[in-house]
Design an enzyme around this catalytic site. Structure first.
Site, short mmCIF file in Angstrom:
data_model
loop_
_atom_site.label_atom_id
_atom_site.label_comp_id
_atom_site.label_asym_id
_atom_site.label_seq_id
_atom_site.Cartn_x
_atom_site.Cartn_y
_atom_site.Cartn_z
N PRO A 50 -4.56 4.89 1.81
CA PRO A 50 -3.72 3.81 1.29
C PRO A 50 -2.81 4.37 0.21
CG PRO A 50 -5.93 3.68 0.33
CD PRO A 50 -5.95 4.82 1.32
N MET A 51 -1.52 4.11 0.31
CA MET A 51 -0.61 4.58 -0.73
C MET A 51 0.41 3.50 -1.06
SD MET A 51 0.00 8.63 0.07
CE MET A 51 0.17 8.52 1.85
N ALA A 52 0.36 3.03 -2.31
CA ALA A 52 1.30 1.99 -2.76
C ALA A 52 2.72 2.53 -2.63
CB ALA A 52 0.99 1.62 -4.20
N GLN A 109 -6.60 -3.17 1.75
CA GLN A 109 -7.23 -2.92 0.46
C GLN A 109 -6.81 -3.97 -0.57
OE1 GLN A 109 -6.06 0.27 -2.48
NE2 GLN A 109 -7.97 1.19 -1.78
N CYS A 153 -7.68 2.96 -8.67
CA CYS A 153 -6.31 3.04 -9.18
C CYS A 153 -6.29 3.41 -10.67
CB CYS A 153 -5.56 1.72 -8.96
SG CYS A 153 -3.85 1.85 -9.52
N GLY A 208 -8.66 13.69 -0.98
CA GLY A 208 -8.11 14.54 -2.02
C GLY A 208 -7.84 15.96 -1.55
N ASP A 209 -6.54 16.30 -1.54
CA ASP A 209 -6.10 17.68 -1.29
C ASP A 209 -6.41 18.18 0.12
OD1 ASP A 209 -5.46 17.43 -3.94
OD2 ASP A 209 -7.08 18.73 -4.67
N GLY A 224 -3.54 11.85 2.54
CA GLY A 224 -2.55 11.04 1.83
C GLY A 224 -1.22 11.72 1.76
C1 LIG Z 1 2.13 7.37 -3.98
C2 LIG Z 1 0.63 7.14 -3.94
C3 LIG Z 1 0.16 5.85 -3.91
C4 LIG Z 1 -1.22 5.60 -3.85
N1 LIG Z 1 -1.67 4.31 -3.75
C5 LIG Z 1 -2.99 4.09 -3.56
C6 LIG Z 1 -3.47 2.77 -3.32
O1 LIG Z 1 -2.72 1.78 -3.23
N2 LIG Z 1 -4.84 2.60 -3.19
C7 LIG Z 1 -5.71 3.65 -3.26
O2 LIG Z 1 -6.91 3.45 -3.13
N3 LIG Z 1 -5.26 4.91 -3.46
C8 LIG Z 1 -3.94 5.16 -3.60
N4 LIG Z 1 -3.50 6.45 -3.74
C9 LIG Z 1 -4.47 7.56 -3.69
C10 LIG Z 1 -4.60 8.12 -2.26
O3 LIG Z 1 -5.13 7.14 -1.39
C11 LIG Z 1 -5.48 9.39 -2.21
O4 LIG Z 1 -6.79 9.05 -2.58
C12 LIG Z 1 -4.95 10.48 -3.13
O5 LIG Z 1 -3.55 10.64 -3.01
C13 LIG Z 1 -5.62 11.84 -2.87
O6 LIG Z 1 -5.42 12.24 -1.55
P1 LIG Z 1 -4.27 13.33 -1.12
O7 LIG Z 1 -4.51 14.58 -1.90
O8 LIG Z 1 -4.54 13.48 0.36
O9 LIG Z 1 -2.95 12.71 -1.41
C14 LIG Z 1 -2.13 6.70 -3.83
C15 LIG Z 1 -1.62 7.99 -3.88
C16 LIG Z 1 -0.26 8.23 -3.92
C17 LIG Z 1 0.23 9.66 -3.95
#
Ligand SMILES: Cc1cc2nc3c(=O)[nH]c(=O)nc-3n(C[C@H](O)[C@H](O)[C@H](O)COP(=O)(O)O)c2cc1C
Length: 351
Positions: free
Chosen positions: A24-26, A78, A108, A209-210, A232
């Site tokens: 999920p990414m806002a 979510q 968050c 994460g990563d 993500g």
């Molecule tokens: C732009 C952005 C928006 C995000 N929004 C949310 C969100 O709405 N809810 C949530 O649980 N995590 C959110 N995250 C966290 C991601 O879901 C994820 O846990 C985090 O980026 C680590 O994973 P990654 O390294 O694959 O990016 C957001 C991350 C980014 C970069």
């Protein structure tokens, strides 16, 4: 232990066909992003976080986040908030909208959210966190999952004490992004914590994460015992990261990239309305066209254009063969139209 990334697993009765979950990414996880994620091999997709207060006030834009297409399933929506009763009401709406899972945000780190007692703050208030999960789980018949950070402060191990209590309160799955809230996105995700969490609970754990490559996904699954990994940032403007992780297929041509981007633009314009979509899409140009795919000045030129139609024309001029690729894509796409609730469409420019 070696896990086949294309093998199914389950959260309660919900079967997830692959081991990759789209994060999920806002500001990113619009319907077009989620549908694309499913098409490229994500077994589960998730909406961005939706405010339970916004839902309870009937805020039109917030309600719009509950629009779900038929080819998104399985899909989690979510929600975030700090009031158990309001979160339970929000969960009922999410279930009525057709979501397969209700995901609760305890991760968050953004001040606007944490200062209201929601998001990662709840890791410091386990009793309230449990009341929220219990209230939500009792309100709906679909499974409830929780997404957490490791804790608020650097080095915190709060997720390990709170996690098992959340499962007792009714969570059917836990996602851990093992950075502290304070870290935001700096440093690295410490998946040794994910391994510890897996040992403590008897529900599936998703590692977030990563995770940017197939090798990393396999290593994290093998060393943590997690049921699945979440992708993500690596998938922003790059759905090929998902197919590379799931089934070793990647390396798109310039035509493939332009065709996917134009499709994404068209779908997003349909979803958000052309005006909102124009601003929303700007960050995606760099994401899609970066990674050495197109020269930098080209990306900058696109961002300066005023309409999506102009951007489309410019993209097709740079990769004329993309028109044919797009035509095939559009022909093979499922319709996807489905809205279970009678939701407002005005913010979507006609749905
Ligand atoms: C732009 C952005 C928006 C995000 N929004 C949310 C969100 O709405 N809810 C949530 O649980 N995590 C959110 N995250 C966290 C991601 O879901 C994820 O846990 C985090 O980026 C680590 O994973 P990654 O390294 O694959 O990016 C957001 C991350 C980014 C970069």
């Amino acid at each position: 232990m070696h896990i086949d990334l294309e093998s199914p697993w389950s959260i309660g009765p919900v079967v997830v066909p692959t081991r990759v979950v789209l994060a999920p990414m806002a500001g990113v996880s619009v319907q077009a992003f989620r549908r694309q994620g499913r098409r490229f091999g994500a077994g589960l997709v998730c909406s961005e976080m939706v405010s339970c207060a916004g839902l309870s006030h009937g805020n039109e834009r917030t309600l719009g986040y509950l629009r779900i297409a038929s080819d998104e399933h399985p899909l989690a929506v979510q929600i975030f908030g700090s009031d158990p009763a309001m979160m339970a009401d929000a969960a009922r709406l999410v279930e009525a909208a057709g979501a397969d899972l209700v995901d609760v945000n305890f991760g968050c780190p953004v001040r606007k959210v944490t200062k209201t007692g929601a998001g990662a703050t709840l890791l410091d208030d386990p009793d309230r966190a449990c009341r929220i999960v219990e209230g939500v789980a009792n309100a709906v018949s679909v499974p409830v999952s929780v997404k957490m950070r490791r804790g608020l402060e650097n080095g915190s191990r709060a997720a390990l004490s709170v996690g098992p209590r959340l499962v007792e309160a009714g969570a059917s799955s836990l996602t851990l992004h093992p950075r502290s809230a304070k870290q935001m996105y700096t440093g690295t995700a410490d998946h040794s914590l994910t391994a510890e969490l897996v040992e403590l609970v008897d529900v599936p754990v998703i590692a977030s994460g990563d995770i940017t490559s197939r090798a990393r996904a396999q290593a994290v699954l093998a060393t943590t015992g997690a049921a699945a990994i979440m992708v993500g940032r690596a998938a922003q403007g790059n759905p090929w990261a998902i197919s590379e992780i799931v089934r070793e297929v990647a390396d798109p041509s310039r035509e493939d990239v332009v065709a996917e981007l134009v499709l994404f633009m068209r779908e997003t314009a349909r979803e958000l309305g052309p005006e909102r979509a124009t601003g929303f899409l700007k960050k995606f140009y760099g994401w899609y066209l970066g990674r050495g795919r197109f020269p930098k000045p080209f990306k900058q030129e696109l961002v300066r254009l005023e309409t999506i139609a102009e951007v489309e024309l410019r993209l097709f001029a740079a990769a004329p063969g993309a028109r044919d690729v797009l035509a095939v894509l559009e022909e093979t796409l499922p319709e996807g139209e489905e809205t279970t609730l009678d939701l407002p469409i005005s913010v979507y420019g006609g749905g």
